[in-house]
Design an enzyme around this catalytic site. Sequence first.
Site, mmCIF file in Angstrom:
data_model
loop_
_atom_site.group_PDB
_atom_site.id
_atom_site.type_symbol
_atom_site.label_atom_id
_atom_site.label_comp_id
_atom_site.label_asym_id
_atom_site.label_seq_id
_atom_site.Cartn_x
_atom_site.Cartn_y
_atom_site.Cartn_z
ATOM 1 N N ASP A 129 12.876 63.731 91.550
ATOM 2 C CA ASP A 129 13.001 64.156 93.222
ATOM 3 C C ASP A 129 13.500 62.957 94.136
ATOM 4 O OD1 ASP A 129 13.525 65.108 95.162
ATOM 5 O OD2 ASP A 129 12.527 67.197 95.139
ATOM 6 N N HIS A 179 15.153 67.777 92.533
ATOM 7 C CA HIS A 179 15.010 68.536 93.551
ATOM 8 C C HIS A 179 15.843 70.417 93.036
ATOM 9 C CE1 HIS A 179 13.706 68.617 97.407
ATOM 10 N NE2 HIS A 179 14.988 69.725 97.954
ATOM 11 N N SER A 217 12.272 73.303 99.729
ATOM 12 C CA SER A 217 12.910 71.625 100.411
ATOM 13 C C SER A 217 12.317 72.383 101.750
ATOM 14 C CB SER A 217 14.246 72.175 100.115
ATOM 15 O OG SER A 217 14.431 70.543 100.487
#
Lengths: 293, 293
Positions: free
Chosen positions: A235, A270, A158
């Site tokens: 995600d 995620h 991320s």
Amino acid sequence: MAFTTKSTIASFGGKLFKLSHPSTTTTTPMAVNLYLPPQALSPTNPQRVPLLVYLSGLTCSPENCSEKGFLQARASQLGLAILYPDTSPRGLDLPGEASSWDFGLAAGFYVDATTEPWSKGYKMESYIVKELLDTVFGDAEYGKYLDREKGVAITGHSMGGHGALTLYLKYPGLFKSVSAFAPISNPVNCPWGQKAFKGYLGEDQEEWKKHDATELVRGWKGGDLKALVDVGLADGFYKQGQLLPENLEKAAKEAGVEGLTVRYHEDYDHSYYFISTFSADHVDHAAKHLGLL
Amino acid sequence: MAFTTKSTIASFGGKLFKLSHPSTTTTTPMAVNLYLPPQALSPTNPQRVPLLVYLSGLTCSPENCSEKGFLQARASQLGLAILYPDTSPRGLDLPGEASSWDFGLAAGFYVDATTEPWSKGYKMESYIVKELLDTVFGDAEYGKYLDREKGVAITGHSMGGHGALTLYLKYPGLFKSVSAFAPISNPVNCPWGQKAFKGYLGEDQEEWKKHDATELVRGWKGGDLKALVDVGLADGFYKQGQLLPENLEKAAKEAGVEGLTVRYHEDYDHSYYFISTFSADHVDHAAKHLGLL
């Protein structure tokens, strides 16, 4: 400056060292976890091992991925050390530092801030590529297990995927390969990136572009990228347009840059469930470029 | 009663379902996580799979081991489902229920309480061996992925290791094998067990012995135990005498009971770093006795 060892935890035949060191770059103590695989710690036949740097995402500390990412499982088989830095300075006590989960504390975005008050210590780019690497390789206690000649690879998740990609692209040759889980791939065009870059770098969007993987890849002259990116199609942040990996792919293609593999995985989100599932592939990717596979 | 699906998370090629169901045994809603491996979910060639029940330790919910234990990594390769129950009822709002970390909430100790007020719903033994197993195998949505004929194995950590061992020993034939990470092996002789058993079962220590693996193994008539136990030698609770695996070993030996393997691991602690390191061995142990290996 030397590390202080806060604790030592056995993991997959190796050891995870929870460390702290005073950083001159951030002007704060910095927490960092170092995993040494069994090959490095062998009492009879110790081997100096190469290093994979894992950059964490928003809200995370060195602990999250150490415990939930499962990278140690595969690294222990191949003989790879892993370094888990923190995501921002802690303890500066700047105004507003703790008021957002996506800016300030645990959200340093791996840039050197140029605006007040963040420029006081929010210099995670210099911290990672200069001070931390020099400190760990030069450390009297831990440096002897590591071999800088064998090389360093970088990965992240991320915000940390953004960090891994941009530091790889900004410092050609420093890292032998890069990979990323659900990276923020084009921060100048997503809300997270725009907020962070405006806050840390000011209004000049040309400055922002120097920290954007999609922009950087356009100017890449380093040959094949040696880059692996995984993204989950369930995600929520991908679906919100925070990650934009297609923009990175498109830019690489337009620039004629080869060596970028982006994989999209149905149903994956995620979270660390996603990271742990694909962690062995990312360790293998690094290991291949570090000569272990 | 049917499960409500709170969320579905992709993990190691399979899926983790976060479920809830109203329990008549505990009189509360109960959270439970179910992992189905890719073999069960294959769109082209789905296979009904056997089940491993994982009982968690003090303070834990179904989430901790789902995220940090890495049992799914190996279970996904072998085709084994995993059920992660909760560690106590939640929501009864009994006086003092939340005042200790080792009694009450998240500390049900896998017994049926006989003392007031705990007997109202603290019946984790009956909940696990009767209601939960019947519910999951009979469930309209999830039961079709599972094969009770192929069998059920059980494992657990710490308080959950105590639960796994005692439920295996109390219900011969219900579980095909048992394993445990750092189990409370002789609770009548350790502070955690004495506090819990006094609270849930009252003063009569003969009643306590019915829930003590070391006591139960003395009367075991079920043949070879098919039991694997791992203990870390740097485990602070082991060193404090909360676990006492040697007493279990000694009792089995004195009773002439074979099939108990207890392994002691230098440097390992009580945490999920320990569990994750040895999780593949415990999945393999279950898989062997469920006919998958």
